[in-house]
Design a protein around this motif. Structure first.
Motif, PDB file in Angstrom:
ATOM      1  N   ALA A  54       0.867  -1.212   0.026  1.00  0.00           N
ATOM      2  CA  ALA A  54       0.154  -0.112   0.177  1.00  0.00           C
ATOM      3  C   ALA A  54       0.845   1.308  -0.078  1.00  0.00           C
ATOM      4  O   ALA A  54       0.374   2.542  -0.246  1.00  0.00           O
ATOM      5  N   LEU A  55       2.028   1.106   0.343  1.00  0.00           N
ATOM      6  CA  LEU A  55       2.865   2.280   0.525  1.00  0.00           C
ATOM      7  C   LEU A  55       3.751   2.478  -0.803  1.00  0.00           C
ATOM      8  O   LEU A  55       4.559   3.542  -1.013  1.00  0.00           O
ATOM      9  N   VAL A  56       3.633   1.791  -1.894  1.00  0.00           N
ATOM     10  CA  VAL A  56       4.379   2.066  -3.119  1.00  0.00           C
ATOM     11  C   VAL A  56       3.537   2.975  -3.771  1.00  0.00           C
ATOM     12  O   VAL A  56       2.627   2.991  -4.303  1.00  0.00           O
ATOM     13  N   PRO A  57       4.199   4.248  -4.492  1.00  0.00           N
ATOM     14  CA  PRO A  57       3.718   5.006  -5.292  1.00  0.00           C
ATOM     15  C   PRO A  57       2.935   4.356  -6.551  1.00  0.00           C
ATOM     16  O   PRO A  57       3.410   3.279  -7.118  1.00  0.00           O
ATOM     17  N   ALA A  58       1.653   4.865  -6.924  1.00  0.00           N
ATOM     18  CA  ALA A  58       0.874   4.231  -7.977  1.00  0.00           C
ATOM     19  C   ALA A  58       1.675   4.214  -9.209  1.00  0.00           C
ATOM     20  O   ALA A  58       1.858   3.181 -10.073  1.00  0.00           O
ATOM     21  N   LEU A 113      -5.098 -12.929  -7.715  1.00  0.00           N
ATOM     22  CA  LEU A 113      -5.298 -11.850  -6.820  1.00  0.00           C
ATOM     23  C   LEU A 113      -4.246 -10.835  -7.380  1.00  0.00           C
ATOM     24  O   LEU A 113      -3.834  -9.560  -7.759  1.00  0.00           O
ATOM     25  N   HIS A 114      -2.835 -11.586  -7.272  1.00  0.00           N
ATOM     26  CA  HIS A 114      -1.681 -11.002  -7.717  1.00  0.00           C
ATOM     27  C   HIS A 114      -1.572 -10.365  -8.995  1.00  0.00           C
ATOM     28  O   HIS A 114      -1.099  -9.319  -9.560  1.00  0.00           O
ATOM     29  N   GLY A 115      -2.249 -11.163 -10.023  1.00  0.00           N
ATOM     30  CA  GLY A 115      -2.396 -10.794 -11.348  1.00  0.00           C
ATOM     31  C   GLY A 115      -2.919  -9.487 -11.839  1.00  0.00           C
ATOM     32  O   GLY A 115      -2.615  -8.794 -12.604  1.00  0.00           O
ATOM     33  N   ARG A 116      -3.701  -9.306 -10.885  1.00  0.00           N
ATOM     34  CA  ARG A 116      -4.439  -7.781 -11.277  1.00  0.00           C
ATOM     35  C   ARG A 116      -4.442  -6.860 -10.009  1.00  0.00           C
ATOM     36  O   ARG A 116      -5.083  -6.055  -9.985  1.00  0.00           O
ATOM     37  N   LEU A 117      -3.654  -7.226  -9.222  1.00  0.00           N
ATOM     38  CA  LEU A 117      -3.302  -6.168  -8.207  1.00  0.00           C
ATOM     39  C   LEU A 117      -2.820  -4.932  -8.220  1.00  0.00           C
ATOM     40  O   LEU A 117      -1.850  -4.492  -9.233  1.00  0.00           O
ATOM     41  N   ASP A 118      -3.165  -3.755  -8.053  1.00  0.00           N
ATOM     42  CA  ASP A 118      -2.818  -2.482  -7.864  1.00  0.00           C
ATOM     43  C   ASP A 118      -3.301  -1.571  -6.725  1.00  0.00           C
ATOM     44  O   ASP A 118      -4.557  -1.237  -6.688  1.00  0.00           O
ATOM     45  N   PRO A 119      -2.679  -1.828  -5.625  1.00  0.00           N
ATOM     46  CA  PRO A 119      -3.439  -1.348  -4.603  1.00  0.00           C
ATOM     47  C   PRO A 119      -3.864   0.200  -4.311  1.00  0.00           C
ATOM     48  O   PRO A 119      -4.851   0.474  -3.890  1.00  0.00           O
ATOM     49  N   ALA A 120      -3.223   0.810  -5.204  1.00  0.00           N
ATOM     50  CA  ALA A 120      -3.852   2.396  -5.364  1.00  0.00           C
ATOM     51  C   ALA A 120      -5.069   2.401  -6.123  1.00  0.00           C
ATOM     52  O   ALA A 120      -6.161   3.146  -5.541  1.00  0.00           O
ATOM     53  N   ALA A 121      -5.200   1.720  -7.194  1.00  0.00           N
ATOM     54  CA  ALA A 121      -6.406   1.796  -7.773  1.00  0.00           C
ATOM     55  C   ALA A 121      -7.568   0.634  -7.240  1.00  0.00           C
ATOM     56  O   ALA A 121      -8.721   1.013  -7.413  1.00  0.00           O
ATOM     57  N   HIS A 122      -7.142  -0.262  -6.695  1.00  0.00           N
ATOM     58  CA  HIS A 122      -8.307  -1.219  -6.175  1.00  0.00           C
ATOM     59  C   HIS A 122      -7.695  -1.826  -4.727  1.00  0.00           C
ATOM     60  O   HIS A 122      -7.179  -2.699  -4.670  1.00  0.00           O
ATOM     61  N   PRO A 123      -7.799  -0.941  -3.831  1.00  0.00           N
ATOM     62  CA  PRO A 123      -7.472  -1.205  -2.467  1.00  0.00           C
ATOM     63  C   PRO A 123      -8.161  -2.505  -1.787  1.00  0.00           C
ATOM     64  O   PRO A 123      -7.773  -3.197  -1.014  1.00  0.00           O
ATOM     65  N   GLY A 124      -9.337  -2.770  -2.479  1.00  0.00           N
ATOM     66  CA  GLY A 124     -10.229  -4.028  -1.958  1.00  0.00           C
ATOM     67  C   GLY A 124      -9.240  -5.293  -2.278  1.00  0.00           C
ATOM     68  O   GLY A 124      -9.469  -6.292  -1.413  1.00  0.00           O
TER      69      GLY A 124
END
Length: 140
Positions: free
Chosen positions: A31-35, A97-108
């Protein structure tokens, strides 16, 4: 059988430790990684974690298969095999989940990944306990 039980147990304990480290340290840090840096960071993470988890996964799989061949009637062998299979089964949704993970865009998705990994950490922790019991019963 003793060598296979020891290898299987050591591999499972390693996987449990990795899963707990990922649960407490690695995934929350996502969650801390910049988008703008996410794709490169995640690709590097994926390559590195494969190197870390690959050998214990292979060792666990081979040792579990050996145990099933060497001691097919032992109840603890079956419990160990079920724990190993559960660890693999719980990992499949994590990979998805890893395949589509982007915490900034989809925190869920990150929250779901943490829940899936918690189950994986608990399964491998339970498998570690069963492995120790199996090694002890095997005469170590």
């Amino acid at each position: 059988m003793l060598i296979a039980a020891v290898v299987q147990t050591v591999a499972t304990v390693l996987l449990a430790g990795i899963a707990w480290t990922v649960q407490v340290v690695v995934y929350p840090a996502f969650a801390l990684v910049p988008a703008g840096s996410w794709a490169r960071y995640h690709a590097a993470h994926s390559r590195a974690v494969t190197i870390v988890v690959g050998p214990p996964w292979v060792a666990q799989g081979l040792a579990t298969a050996a145990l099933l061949v060497l001691a097919p009637g032992e109840p603890l062998v079956w419990v160990t095999a079920v724990a190993a299979a559960a660890g693999v089964a719980v990992t499949l949704p994590a990979v998805s989940l890893h395949g589509r993970l982007d915490p900034a865009a989809h925190p869920g998705d990150l929250r779901r990944l943490l829940r899936v990994n918690l189950v994986r950490a608990l399964v491998w922790s339970a498998g570690s306990v069963v492995g120790v019991l199996l090694v002890t019963a095997s005469g170590a």
